[in-house]
Design a protein around this motif. Structure first.
Motif, PDB file in Angstrom:
ATOM      1  N   PRO A 288      29.723  34.161 -25.870  1.00  0.00           N
ATOM      2  CA  PRO A 288      28.356  34.614 -26.174  1.00  0.00           C
ATOM      3  C   PRO A 288      28.398  36.031 -26.717  1.00  0.00           C
ATOM      4  CG  PRO A 288      28.783  34.689 -23.810  1.00  0.00           C
ATOM      5  CD  PRO A 288      29.967  34.006 -24.426  1.00  0.00           C
ATOM      6  N   PRO A 289      27.435  36.424 -27.547  1.00  0.00           N
ATOM      7  CA  PRO A 289      27.428  37.791 -28.092  1.00  0.00           C
ATOM      8  C   PRO A 289      27.370  38.834 -26.983  1.00  0.00           C
ATOM      9  CG  PRO A 289      25.840  36.396 -29.228  1.00  0.00           C
ATOM     10  CD  PRO A 289      26.305  35.628 -28.028  1.00  0.00           C
ATOM     11  N   LEU A 290      27.983  39.986 -27.251  1.00  0.00           N
ATOM     12  CA  LEU A 290      27.929  41.093 -26.300  1.00  0.00           C
ATOM     13  C   LEU A 290      26.661  41.904 -26.521  1.00  0.00           C
ATOM     14  CD1 LEU A 290      31.619  42.381 -26.384  1.00  0.00           C
ATOM     15  CD2 LEU A 290      30.503  41.100 -24.581  1.00  0.00           C
ATOM     16  N   ALA A 291      25.557  41.237 -26.755  1.00  0.00           N
ATOM     17  CA  ALA A 291      24.310  41.920 -27.089  1.00  0.00           C
ATOM     18  C   ALA A 291      23.632  42.435 -25.827  1.00  0.00           C
ATOM     19  CB  ALA A 291      23.379  40.978 -27.839  1.00  0.00           C
ATOM     20  N   GLY A 292      23.078  43.612 -25.952  1.00  0.00           N
ATOM     21  CA  GLY A 292      22.257  44.176 -24.892  1.00  0.00           C
ATOM     22  C   GLY A 292      20.898  44.520 -25.463  1.00  0.00           C
ATOM     23  N   SER A 293      20.112  45.230 -24.690  1.00  0.00           N
ATOM     24  CA  SER A 293      18.774  45.595 -25.149  1.00  0.00           C
ATOM     25  C   SER A 293      18.822  46.544 -26.338  1.00  0.00           C
ATOM     26  CB  SER A 293      18.003  46.252 -23.996  1.00  0.00           C
ATOM     27  OG  SER A 293      18.698  47.408 -23.543  1.00  0.00           O
ATOM     28  N   ASP A 294      20.003  47.191 -26.564  1.00  0.00           N
ATOM     29  CA  ASP A 294      20.108  48.150 -27.663  1.00  0.00           C
ATOM     30  C   ASP A 294      20.759  47.555 -28.901  1.00  0.00           C
ATOM     31  OD1 ASP A 294      22.469  47.871 -26.275  1.00  0.00           O
ATOM     32  OD2 ASP A 294      23.089  49.962 -26.539  1.00  0.00           O
ATOM     33  N   ASP A 298      20.589  44.324 -36.907  1.00  0.00           N
ATOM     34  CA  ASP A 298      20.819  44.749 -38.290  1.00  0.00           C
ATOM     35  C   ASP A 298      22.291  44.591 -38.609  1.00  0.00           C
ATOM     36  OD1 ASP A 298      21.098  45.956 -40.729  1.00  0.00           O
ATOM     37  OD2 ASP A 298      20.085  47.820 -40.188  1.00  0.00           O
ATOM     38  N   ASP A 299      22.634  43.625 -39.505  1.00  0.00           N
ATOM     39  CA  ASP A 299      24.038  43.356 -39.781  1.00  0.00           C
ATOM     40  C   ASP A 299      24.659  44.371 -40.732  1.00  0.00           C
ATOM     41  OD1 ASP A 299      22.925  42.686 -42.181  1.00  0.00           O
ATOM     42  OD2 ASP A 299      23.687  40.626 -42.235  1.00  0.00           O
ATOM     43  N   THR A 465      32.941  38.773 -37.359  1.00  0.00           N
ATOM     44  CA  THR A 465      33.619  39.731 -36.487  1.00  0.00           C
ATOM     45  C   THR A 465      32.594  40.599 -35.782  1.00  0.00           C
ATOM     46  OG1 THR A 465      35.537  39.799 -37.962  1.00  0.00           O
ATOM     47  CG2 THR A 465      35.309  41.590 -36.373  1.00  0.00           C
ATOM     48  N   ASP A 466      32.620  40.596 -34.449  1.00  0.00           N
ATOM     49  CA  ASP A 466      31.693  41.411 -33.671  1.00  0.00           C
ATOM     50  C   ASP A 466      32.284  42.764 -33.310  1.00  0.00           C
ATOM     51  OD1 ASP A 466      29.752  39.467 -33.753  1.00  0.00           O
ATOM     52  OD2 ASP A 466      30.269  38.599 -31.804  1.00  0.00           O
ATOM     53  N   THR A 467      33.565  42.788 -32.943  1.00  0.00           N
ATOM     54  CA  THR A 467      34.210  44.052 -32.589  1.00  0.00           C
ATOM     55  C   THR A 467      35.629  44.086 -33.134  1.00  0.00           C
ATOM     56  OG1 THR A 467      35.183  43.289 -30.488  1.00  0.00           O
ATOM     57  CG2 THR A 467      32.932  44.180 -30.401  1.00  0.00           C
ATOM     58  N   THR A 493      25.017  42.370 -33.218  1.00  0.00           N
ATOM     59  CA  THR A 493      25.349  41.433 -32.139  1.00  0.00           C
ATOM     60  C   THR A 493      25.880  42.105 -30.882  1.00  0.00           C
ATOM     61  OG1 THR A 493      27.530  41.157 -33.153  1.00  0.00           O
ATOM     62  CG2 THR A 493      25.856  39.523 -33.698  1.00  0.00           C
ATOM     63  N   VAL A 494      26.194  43.397 -30.945  1.00  0.00           N
ATOM     64  CA  VAL A 494      26.814  44.076 -29.807  1.00  0.00           C
ATOM     65  C   VAL A 494      25.986  45.311 -29.459  1.00  0.00           C
ATOM     66  CG1 VAL A 494      28.892  45.211 -28.923  1.00  0.00           C
ATOM     67  CG2 VAL A 494      29.093  43.265 -30.500  1.00  0.00           C
ATOM     68  N   GLY A 495      25.689  45.449 -28.186  1.00  0.00           N
ATOM     69  CA  GLY A 495      24.975  46.631 -27.729  1.00  0.00           C
ATOM     70  C   GLY A 495      25.920  47.774 -27.438  1.00  0.00           C
ATOM     71  N   ALA A 496      25.444  48.997 -27.588  1.00  0.00           N
ATOM     72  CA  ALA A 496      26.273  50.183 -27.366  1.00  0.00           C
ATOM     73  C   ALA A 496      26.778  50.248 -25.929  1.00  0.00           C
ATOM     74  CB  ALA A 496      25.486  51.450 -27.710  1.00  0.00           C
TER      75      ALA A 496
END
Length: 536
Positions: A288-294, A298-299, A465-467, A493-496
């Motif tokens: 699953p994406p490492l997405a957070g609230s931040d 924007d790709d 590629t996410d990271t 897709t990834v939060g800080a």
């Protein structure tokens, strides 16, 4: 032993000694002699050039001793493939992927490779412009049209007909704005189908102060190419500044490189590699994406965090403590770093089963060492789940996973994705996260009358590629004395918070392991018991 095999073993022994700087016994696994992954691949390249016979790294992994490799080389060889007659040169699998990716999504900058230097001292505009042209004339990959003609191809252009490399000059009030201005110019669209493969940019920010950068498309460039470009540009600039014409020598043409690759491909067991790859990677779940609230969605935005990781001596001690296995697997500093990163990745993502993309050098003949171009492959590595932060279990699992991946590295990545994609939930590739040890020689720019400092940027990750996690040795653009860990992530897709947590966990694992390794080494030097619980 037959005479031919004796002669081959002698050549192999000499090549190994040349690369490693020491003699290795015929039956000793070269994967366990303290060599880096880069050195192991260079052994194959040196032997290939010396014997004028391909030595695939994937085959070396199966026969990792001087004796075993010599026996394999002494077998009857298949007939060498003929050189292509067509003007177009078929691209290798990974640069072909780069080209297709760019053609399908022209606005994407994932494959733009950017290098910048801070320059203190005068820069001669005419000499630098001429030097860029000299470098382009030497390396066909920089003066070719890249297009699709039934298959992805490169079409070399004569030096006098290729578009001259663009060099943009600007001014800004301070260094940060100058860096931003150069980066902005270097991510302007290139035009591969017109032969516009690279460009340069200079932005001054005071008397005798400037930022100089080069941007090259990945279809014609890799990490090894970076230092070659800096070296050749330095020599050409010095000659032009002195009023002369540089003699940079000749390099293999794109066609000659393609012939070397065809000879290499003719001796690999691609069916066996394909079966091995499928057995190793089938069923890898989609993370699953490492997405957070931040996460922004924007790709177009990527961010890089970096921090000190360790000093060279600490990594050497850690590798020495963990590298000896006797099981024939690859045990290098890279494997130790990958094991630590996989441990951190597992902690942060709470996922036990995943694959990481790893770039692999495919300059499989020493004659390719002088060539700017894309001579890498990407391989998925699937490190097994290990308990907690146990370094011995983590390194053992990573070593087996890396050895397995290196052994099937000749299976084209796009083919592997197609074979495995039906098992993926949304059709994404096998990996969305990349790990790399950037241990190529540093891109040192030596300009007469000026001092330069290499300033590193994160990659422009994109697509699936996410990271991208990287480890940079001292003197390669970050810290001058210590290894640096850098994590570039896509804000879509990834939060800080998750990205920082991943980088911090990686650093924490390395520091925890090195502390214990130092304690164990000290105890061993005093012949004290280390205690079975020392690693836990």
């Amino acid at each position: 032993m037959r005479y031919a095999e004796q002669a081959i073993e002698r050549k192999v022994t000499e090549a190994v000694a040349e690369v490693l700087g020491s003699h290795v016994e015929p039956g000793q696994p070269l994967t366990e002699c303290g060599a880096s992954s880069l050195q192991l691949s260079r052994i194959c390249a040196e032997i290939a050039a010396e014997l004028d016979a391909p030595v695939p790294f994937s085959q070396f992994i199966r026969h990792p001793t001087v004796e075993g490799l010599s026996q394999w080389l002494a077998r009857p060889s298949p007939e060498s493939p003929a050189a292509p007659d067509e003007e177009d040169v078929p691209l290798a699998p990974f640069p072909a992927m780069c080209l297709v990716r760019q053609m399908l999504k022209p606005e994407d900058r994932e494959d733009y490779c950017i290098t910048t230097w801070l320059v203190q001292g005068p820069l001669d505009r005419s000499a630098l412009t001429a030097a860029l042209g000299d470098v382009q004339a030497r390396h066909q990959a920089l003066r070719a049209v890249y297009t699709y003609a039934n298959v992805p191809v490169a079409r070399p252009l004569p030096a006098d007909r290729a578009p001259a490399p663009e060099l943009i000059w600007e001014e800004r009030p301070d260094v940060d704005q100058a860096v931003d201005a150069v980066r902005a110019q270097l991510i302007q669209p290139l035009n591969l189908e017109e032969g516009v493969v690279w460009r340069g940019a200079v932005c001054s920010y005071g008397a005798g102060l400037a930022v100089f950068g080069l941007g090259v498309h990945h279809v014609a460039f890799d990490g090894w190419s970076e230092w070659l470009l800096a070296r050749d540009l330095s020599a050409a600039y010095a000659a032009r500044l002195g009023g002369g014409t540089p003699d940079l020598g000749d390099t293999p043409s794109l066609r000659e490189c393609a012939v070397l690759r065809a000879r290499h491909d003719a001796v690999v067991d691609i069916d066996g590699q394909r079966a091995q790859a499928l057995a190793s990677l089938r069923g890898v779940p989609e993370l699953p994406p490492l997405a957070g609230s931040d996460a922004t969605g924007d790709d177009s935005e990527v961010v890089t965090f970096s921090a000190e990781l360790c000093d060279p001596n600490e990594l050497d001690v850690l590798t020495d403590q963990l590298a000896e296995a006797g099981d024939g697997t690859v045990r290098t500093g890279f494997v130790v770093l990958l094991a630590a990163y996989a441990t951190a990745f597992r902690e942060v993502t709470e996922g036990n089963d995943f694959a990481l993309g790893v770039p692999v050098r495919q300059r499989f003949d020493a004659r390719l060492d002088e060539v700017i171009g894309n001579h890498v492959a990407m391989v998925p590595v699937r490190p097994p789940a290990t308990p907690g932060r146990d370094p011995e279990a983590a390194v053992e699992g990573a070593a087996r996973a890396v050895t397995d991946a290196f052994a099937h590295q000749d299976v084209p990545l796009d083919e592997l994705f197609r074979l495995l994609r039906p098992r993926q939930g949304t059709g994404k590739p096998v990996y969305q996260h990349i790990f790399a040890l950037q241990d190529n020689p540093p891109a040192l720019l030596d300009l007469p009358g000026a001092e330069t400092i290499l300033r590193r940027h994160g990659y422009l990750v994109g697509g699936a590629t996410d990271t991208m996690a990287e480890v940079w040795p001292p003197g390669t653009g970050y810290d001058a004395e210590r290894y640096t860990a850098a994590l570039t992530y896509k804000k879509e897709t990834v939060g800080a918070i998750h990205a920082k947590a991943l980088l911090e966990a990686f650093i924490s694992v390395i520091r925890e392991w090195t502390a214990v390794a130092e304690t164990r080494r000290a105890a061993e030097s005093m012949k004290l018991p280390t205690g079975g619980e020392a690693w836990t």
